[in-house]
Design a protein around this motif. Structure first.
Motif, PDB file in Angstrom:
ATOM      1  N   MET A 110       0.829  -1.205   0.000  1.00 50.62           N
ATOM      2  CA  MET A 110       0.000   0.000   0.000  1.00 50.62           C
ATOM      3  C   MET A 110       0.864   1.256   0.000  1.00 50.62           C
ATOM      4  O   MET A 110       0.520   2.259  -0.642  1.00 50.62           O
ATOM      5  CB  MET A 110      -0.938  -0.009   1.213  1.00 50.62           C
ATOM      6  CG  MET A 110      -2.080  -0.991   1.066  1.00 50.62           C
ATOM      7  SD  MET A 110      -3.284  -0.853   2.393  1.00 50.62           S
ATOM      8  CE  MET A 110      -4.361  -2.229   1.981  1.00 50.62           C
ATOM      9  N   ARG A 111       1.988   1.214   0.697  1.00 51.81           N
ATOM     10  CA  ARG A 111       2.889   2.377   0.678  1.00 51.81           C
ATOM     11  C   ARG A 111       3.506   2.547  -0.709  1.00 51.81           C
ATOM     12  O   ARG A 111       3.605   3.669  -1.219  1.00 51.81           O
ATOM     13  CB  ARG A 111       3.976   2.217   1.746  1.00 51.81           C
ATOM     14  CG  ARG A 111       3.441   2.160   3.160  1.00 51.81           C
ATOM     15  CD  ARG A 111       4.470   2.593   4.192  1.00 51.81           C
ATOM     16  NE  ARG A 111       5.701   1.852   4.132  1.00 51.81           N
ATOM     17  CZ  ARG A 111       5.978   0.758   4.852  1.00 51.81           C
ATOM     18  NH1 ARG A 111       5.048   0.268   5.662  1.00 51.81           N
ATOM     19  NH2 ARG A 111       7.152   0.176   4.757  1.00 51.81           N
ATOM     20  N   VAL A 112       3.916   1.446  -1.326  1.00 52.01           N
ATOM     21  CA  VAL A 112       4.449   1.527  -2.691  1.00 52.01           C
ATOM     22  C   VAL A 112       3.396   2.104  -3.630  1.00 52.01           C
ATOM     23  O   VAL A 112       3.691   2.939  -4.493  1.00 52.01           O
ATOM     24  CB  VAL A 112       4.905   0.142  -3.184  1.00 52.01           C
ATOM     25  CG1 VAL A 112       5.250   0.182  -4.668  1.00 52.01           C
ATOM     26  CG2 VAL A 112       6.106  -0.353  -2.387  1.00 52.01           C
ATOM     27  N   LEU A 145       4.060  10.116  -7.368  1.00 43.16           N
ATOM     28  CA  LEU A 145       5.172  10.479  -8.252  1.00 43.16           C
ATOM     29  C   LEU A 145       4.770  10.518  -9.721  1.00 43.16           C
ATOM     30  O   LEU A 145       5.440  11.166 -10.527  1.00 43.16           O
ATOM     31  CB  LEU A 145       6.325   9.483  -8.065  1.00 43.16           C
ATOM     32  CG  LEU A 145       7.051   9.578  -6.713  1.00 43.16           C
ATOM     33  CD1 LEU A 145       8.039   8.433  -6.558  1.00 43.16           C
ATOM     34  CD2 LEU A 145       7.761  10.925  -6.573  1.00 43.16           C
ATOM     35  N   GLU A 146       3.687   9.837 -10.080  1.00 48.67           N
ATOM     36  CA  GLU A 146       3.225   9.866 -11.473  1.00 48.67           C
ATOM     37  C   GLU A 146       2.874  11.277 -11.924  1.00 48.67           C
ATOM     38  O   GLU A 146       2.904  11.576 -13.118  1.00 48.67           O
ATOM     39  CB  GLU A 146       2.005   8.958 -11.640  1.00 48.67           C
ATOM     40  CG  GLU A 146       2.346   7.480 -11.743  1.00 48.67           C
ATOM     41  CD  GLU A 146       1.104   6.637 -11.873  1.00 48.67           C
ATOM     42  OE1 GLU A 146      -0.006   7.220 -11.955  1.00 48.67           O
ATOM     43  OE2 GLU A 146       1.233   5.399 -11.888  1.00 48.67           O
ATOM     44  N   SER A 147       2.531  12.136 -10.990  1.00 49.91           N
ATOM     45  CA  SER A 147       2.090  13.493 -11.337  1.00 49.91           C
ATOM     46  C   SER A 147       3.250  14.475 -11.495  1.00 49.91           C
ATOM     47  O   SER A 147       3.030  15.627 -11.855  1.00 49.91           O
ATOM     48  CB  SER A 147       1.140  14.022 -10.243  1.00 49.91           C
ATOM     49  OG  SER A 147       0.041  13.152 -10.078  1.00 49.91           O
ATOM     50  N   ALA A 156      12.303   5.968 -10.012  1.00 54.67           N
ATOM     51  CA  ALA A 156      12.716   7.314  -9.596  1.00 54.67           C
ATOM     52  C   ALA A 156      14.147   7.255  -9.085  1.00 54.67           C
ATOM     53  O   ALA A 156      14.723   6.173  -8.930  1.00 54.67           O
ATOM     54  CB  ALA A 156      11.778   7.830  -8.507  1.00 54.67           C
ATOM     55  N   LYS A 157      14.719   8.428  -8.845  1.00 51.20           N
ATOM     56  CA  LYS A 157      16.024   8.518  -8.196  1.00 51.20           C
ATOM     57  C   LYS A 157      16.017   9.730  -7.287  1.00 51.20           C
ATOM     58  O   LYS A 157      15.276  10.699  -7.515  1.00 51.20           O
ATOM     59  CB  LYS A 157      17.148   8.597  -9.224  1.00 51.20           C
ATOM     60  CG  LYS A 157      17.136   9.836 -10.101  1.00 51.20           C
ATOM     61  CD  LYS A 157      18.315   9.823 -11.055  1.00 51.20           C
ATOM     62  CE  LYS A 157      18.339  11.089 -11.929  1.00 51.20           C
ATOM     63  NZ  LYS A 157      19.499  11.089 -12.844  1.00 51.20           N
ATOM     64  N   ILE A 158      16.843   9.663  -6.249  1.00 52.10           N
ATOM     65  CA  ILE A 158      16.879  10.732  -5.256  1.00 52.10           C
ATOM     66  C   ILE A 158      18.160  11.549  -5.422  1.00 52.10           C
ATOM     67  O   ILE A 158      19.262  10.986  -5.430  1.00 52.10           O
ATOM     68  CB  ILE A 158      16.812  10.157  -3.829  1.00 52.10           C
ATOM     69  CG1 ILE A 158      15.543   9.327  -3.640  1.00 52.10           C
ATOM     70  CG2 ILE A 158      16.860  11.280  -2.801  1.00 52.10           C
ATOM     71  CD1 ILE A 158      15.472   8.626  -2.300  1.00 52.10           C
ATOM     72  N   ASP A 159      17.979  12.845  -5.573  1.00 50.65           N
ATOM     73  CA  ASP A 159      19.119  13.784  -5.567  1.00 50.65           C
ATOM     74  C   ASP A 159      19.267  14.265  -4.130  1.00 50.65           C
ATOM     75  O   ASP A 159      18.576  15.178  -3.682  1.00 50.65           O
ATOM     76  CB  ASP A 159      18.828  14.945  -6.514  1.00 50.65           C
ATOM     77  CG  ASP A 159      19.976  15.959  -6.555  1.00 50.65           C
ATOM     78  OD1 ASP A 159      20.919  15.827  -5.737  1.00 50.65           O
ATOM     79  OD2 ASP A 159      19.923  16.871  -7.391  1.00 50.65           O
ATOM     80  N   LYS A 160      20.161  13.601  -3.407  1.00 53.20           N
ATOM     81  CA  LYS A 160      20.303  13.883  -1.979  1.00 53.20           C
ATOM     82  C   LYS A 160      20.785  15.305  -1.735  1.00 53.20           C
ATOM     83  O   LYS A 160      20.351  15.974  -0.787  1.00 53.20           O
ATOM     84  CB  LYS A 160      21.288  12.880  -1.376  1.00 53.20           C
ATOM     85  CG  LYS A 160      21.383  12.915   0.134  1.00 53.20           C
ATOM     86  CD  LYS A 160      20.145  12.328   0.788  1.00 53.20           C
ATOM     87  CE  LYS A 160      20.325  12.207   2.288  1.00 53.20           C
ATOM     88  NZ  LYS A 160      19.132  11.680   2.954  1.00 53.20           N
ATOM     89  N   VAL A 161      21.695  15.786  -2.595  1.00 52.40           N
ATOM     90  CA  VAL A 161      22.241  17.132  -2.427  1.00 52.40           C
ATOM     91  C   VAL A 161      21.163  18.179  -2.663  1.00 52.40           C
ATOM     92  O   VAL A 161      20.992  19.128  -1.889  1.00 52.40           O
ATOM     93  CB  VAL A 161      23.433  17.372  -3.374  1.00 52.40           C
ATOM     94  CG1 VAL A 161      23.923  18.817  -3.263  1.00 52.40           C
ATOM     95  CG2 VAL A 161      24.557  16.391  -3.070  1.00 52.40           C
ATOM     96  N   GLY A 200      17.962  17.626  -2.613  1.00 53.56           N
ATOM     97  CA  GLY A 200      16.741  17.346  -1.864  1.00 53.56           C
ATOM     98  C   GLY A 200      15.546  17.153  -2.769  1.00 53.56           C
ATOM     99  O   GLY A 200      14.436  17.593  -2.447  1.00 53.56           O
ATOM    100  N   VAL A 201      15.787  16.466  -3.914  1.00 54.57           N
ATOM    101  CA  VAL A 201      14.740  16.317  -4.926  1.00 54.57           C
ATOM    102  C   VAL A 201      14.591  14.837  -5.303  1.00 54.57           C
ATOM    103  O   VAL A 201      15.574  14.101  -5.352  1.00 54.57           O
ATOM    104  CB  VAL A 201      15.075  17.148  -6.190  1.00 54.57           C
ATOM    105  CG1 VAL A 201      14.104  16.858  -7.323  1.00 54.57           C
ATOM    106  CG2 VAL A 201      15.078  18.634  -5.856  1.00 54.57           C
ATOM    107  N   VAL A 202      13.348  14.425  -5.569  1.00 50.96           N
ATOM    108  CA  VAL A 202      13.072  13.101  -6.134  1.00 50.96           C
ATOM    109  C   VAL A 202      12.743  13.299  -7.606  1.00 50.96           C
ATOM    110  O   VAL A 202      11.821  14.049  -7.944  1.00 50.96           O
ATOM    111  CB  VAL A 202      11.895  12.401  -5.429  1.00 50.96           C
ATOM    112  CG1 VAL A 202      11.645  11.019  -6.043  1.00 50.96           C
ATOM    113  CG2 VAL A 202      12.143  12.286  -3.950  1.00 50.96           C
ATOM    114  N   GLU A 203      13.480  12.644  -8.487  1.00 49.99           N
ATOM    115  CA  GLU A 203      13.247  12.738  -9.925  1.00 49.99           C
ATOM    116  C   GLU A 203      12.644  11.424 -10.417  1.00 49.99           C
ATOM    117  O   GLU A 203      13.179  10.351 -10.157  1.00 49.99           O
ATOM    118  CB  GLU A 203      14.565  13.018 -10.663  1.00 49.99           C
ATOM    119  CG  GLU A 203      15.218  14.323 -10.283  1.00 49.99           C
ATOM    120  CD  GLU A 203      16.535  14.523 -11.010  1.00 49.99           C
ATOM    121  OE1 GLU A 203      16.912  13.635 -11.816  1.00 49.99           O
ATOM    122  OE2 GLU A 203      17.196  15.557 -10.771  1.00 49.99           O
ATOM    123  N   THR A 204      11.531  11.541 -11.107  1.00 47.43           N
ATOM    124  CA  THR A 204      10.877  10.342 -11.630  1.00 47.43           C
ATOM    125  C   THR A 204      11.482   9.962 -12.968  1.00 47.43           C
ATOM    126  O   THR A 204      11.915  10.829 -13.742  1.00 47.43           O
ATOM    127  CB  THR A 204       9.369  10.574 -11.802  1.00 47.43           C
ATOM    128  OG1 THR A 204       9.159  11.684 -12.686  1.00 47.43           O
ATOM    129  CG2 THR A 204       8.705  10.860 -10.472  1.00 47.43           C
TER     130      THR A 204
END
Length: 414
Positions: free
Chosen positions: A324-326, A333-335, A370-375, A377-381
């Motif tokens: 359910m969390r997934v 993130l689809e949006s 997706a991937k996370i840009d830790k520096v 602070g962004v999530v890119e789909t």
């Protein structure tokens, strides 16, 4: 309130023991063994490892003892309560139940003997059914299976009665968590239904199959069957209608398309009527459709104790909560092409650190594109390339086909 708090919330009432509110003729059809008793036995087992989940332990224990005494269920008392739950043996109660069982069985056997010698096939069949119901009621699994097999192999018996005997065996398997026997008897019942089952038995068997699929974690197929039976549910001997709707909503949340979710569940009159009695489940369903993710996580926290206490859902609790969390992370993130982690955490009502751990785990497992840009602070789909995916699927299926043809060619040459 966050998803981390799942384990610390108040537990709901015990499942499956409320008055069903069914018409009198349906109450009379209530079958044995009693599946509400099976739910209570699950709670007693749960209390051994998770006592906080069963605050009403004394009430459940008294309820189980009352049923055992009322049904004179000596085999159930000995095998389940004494051996599995570790209850101290009440020798006087055990002896009383055993004597009562022997007397009742002797009476049934005498009725069967008289029917065999001087009555017709229907009277013999009635006595055989009474014997099978007796063994199922007192919890003698082996004898109940054997008695049902005698009915199934008896000549000159209607297909309907054979189906009933096969479904009785399925119900016994579900009661005792006998997975292999449940699967085998379910296939037998399905074959009998295909050969000449009526509408009611076909629909009831779908519910039996759906519940059996839940126990083996085949949730997608179970969801389809449960959804198909919402408007035609009559399987009161296996579960209450309220619990049936609970199973249908929980499983279909994971797999149903958004448009069908709206039509079949959110706006379904049968579902709406039940959700008035299960407000947390209603909030879970509606918040998913409305994309209110903070409310969804709060509702998930509220529903989790009921999942924990349910005998069919409890073994799959971690899977259900994870999926359910997934589901909601994917839907959110689809949006977006990219979104700030802080904004996403705020939308879900959880901490940034918790979200970062969640997304990292699901991305690494290939569950989120997706991937996370830790520096930054962004999530890119990352949108999946559908054409490449189709190409790879064709190549994979082609390789599998060529391998099978190669094996077949070797066999033919041999």
């Amino acid at each position: 309130m966050t998803v981390e708090d799942i384990s610390s919330h108040t537990k709901p009432p015990a499942l499956g023991n409320e008055s069903s509110g069914l018409p009198e003729e349906e109450e009379e059809r209530k079958a044995v063994p009693d599946m509400a008793l099976a739910q209570d036995l699950h709670l007693l087992e749960l209390a051994q490892s998770k006592p906080d989940e069963v605050p009403d332990l004394e009430e459940v224990t008294n309820r189980v003892l009352a049923v055992i005494k009322a049904e004179k269920a000596e085999p159930l008392y000995t095998s389940v309560c004494v051996e599995k739950l570790g209850w101290p043996v009440d020798a006087a109660l055990q002896a009383e139940l055993k004597a009562s069982n022997e007397a009742e069985l002797a009476k049934i056997e005498e009725q069967l003997r008289v029917a065999t010698e001087s009555s017709g096939d229907m009277e013999v069949l009635d006595a055989m059914i009474a014997r099978e119901k007796f063994f199922a009621r007192i919890g003698n699994k082996t004898a109940a299976y054997a008695a049902a097999d005698e009915i199934l192999t008896k000549p000159k018996i209607s297909t309907g009665k054979r189906i009933d005997a096969a479904m009785d065996k399925v119900r016994l398997g579900l009661f005792f968590r006998d997975t292999e026997a449940t699967k085998e008897n379910l296939e037998r019942a399905k074959k009998l239904v295909e050969d000449g089952g009526d509408w009611d038995r076909r629909n009831r068997l779908k519910v039996y199959e759906a519940v059996a699929l839940i126990t083996t974690r085949s949730l997608k197929k179970a969801a389809e069957l449960l959804l198909d039976c919402i408007a035609t549910f009559t399987c009161v001997e296996l579960t209450t209608y309220e619990q049936f709707i609970f199973y249908a909503v929980i499983t279909n949340l994971l797999y149903l398309e958004r448009t069908k979710l709206k039509k079949k569940l959110v706006d379904g009159p049968e579902v709406i009527a039940v959700l008035r009695e299960k407000p947390a489940l209603g909030r879970l369903l509606n918040s998913l459709y409305d994309c209110d993710y903070r409310a969804f996580f709060q509702a998930l926290v509220e529903v989790t104790p009921e999942l924990t206490r349910d005998r069919y859902m409890s073994p799959h609790l971690r899977l259900l909560v994870r999926e359910m969390r997934v589901l909601v992370y994917s839907q959110f993130l689809e949006s977006y092409k990219s979104v700030r982690v802080a904004s996403m955490a705020d939308a879900f009502g959880i901490s940034v650190d918790f979200l970062d751990r969640e997304l990292s785990r699901f991305i690494a497992a290939g569950r989120l594109s997706a991937k996370i840009d830790k520096v930054g602070g962004v999530v890119e789909t990352r949108r999946p390339d559908s054409k490449n995916a189709q190409y790879l699927e064709v190549v994979r299926d082609g390789d599998a086909l060529l391998n099978r043809l190669s094996k077949l060619a070797r066999l033919v040459d041999f």
